[in-house]
Design a protein around this motif. Structure first.
Motif, PDB file in Angstrom:
ATOM      1  N   UNK A 107       4.220 -10.043  -8.448  1.00 11.33           N
ATOM      2  CA  UNK A 107       5.393  -9.179  -8.605  1.00 11.33           C
ATOM      3  C   UNK A 107       4.953  -7.791  -9.048  1.00 11.33           C
ATOM      4  N   UNK A 108       4.067  -7.730 -10.029  1.00  6.76           N
ATOM      5  CA  UNK A 108       3.597  -6.441 -10.528  1.00  6.76           C
ATOM      6  C   UNK A 108       2.912  -5.642  -9.416  1.00  6.76           C
ATOM      7  N   UNK A 109       2.067  -6.306  -8.630  1.00  7.13           N
ATOM      8  CA  UNK A 109       1.354  -5.626  -7.545  1.00  7.13           C
ATOM      9  C   UNK A 109       2.309  -5.174  -6.441  1.00  7.13           C
ATOM     10  N   UNK A 110       3.293  -6.022  -6.111  1.00  7.87           N
ATOM     11  CA  UNK A 110       4.267  -5.648  -5.082  1.00  7.87           C
ATOM     12  C   UNK A 110       5.086  -4.452  -5.544  1.00  7.87           C
ATOM     13  N   UNK A 111       5.491  -4.462  -6.810  1.00  7.33           N
ATOM     14  CA  UNK A 111       6.269  -3.337  -7.355  1.00  7.33           C
ATOM     15  C   UNK A 111       5.437  -2.065  -7.349  1.00  7.33           C
TER      16      UNK A 111
END
Length: 125
Positions: A107-111
């Motif tokens: 999630x952090x990387x996608x954001x």
């Protein structure tokens, strides 16, 4: 990604309607491949939404979170930042509830890749 799309179509042909996991996976893979290959992004969004909706009535929160991340990437590719953030926020909470560190990092990387700010999930239930 052309190979991924081809394999997703094969899974679509071979999967039985009651095989929810395969139904979800081929839709998610095809949606992401379509976005990455500059294909039909509206069709990609429909597939990604279908994948998420197939999982809502199940007891598979991590798979649902994975599908929500895929949906967020499609929303982001379409310039729909609000829905991308909503999808990532829900995914982040599902991963946090399961204490799924790898999912949380996804999630952090996608954001970060999409330039989005996603609120921190609340403490696991």
């Amino acid at each position: 990604t052309a190979e991924a799309a081809e394999l997703a179509r094969l899974a679509d042909d071979l999967a039985t309607p009651d095989d929810t996991e395969t139904q979800v996976l081929w839709r998610s893979v095809l949606a992401r491949a379509s976005v990455e290959d500059d294909g039909d992004r509206l069709a990609a969004r429909s597939l990604a939404i279908e994948a998420v909706e197939l999982l809502r009535p199940t007891q598979a929160p991590v798979l649902l979170a994975d599908a929500l991340v895929d949906l967020a990437l499609v929303h982001s590719a379409l310039g729909d930042e609000v829905d991308a953030v909503l999808s990532l926020t829900e995914a982040a909470q599902l991963y946090a509830d399961k204490e799924h560190a790898v999912g949380t990092r996804m999630v952090e990387e996608a954001a970060r890749a999409a330039g989005l700010m996603v609120p921190e999930p609340s403490a696991p239930l």
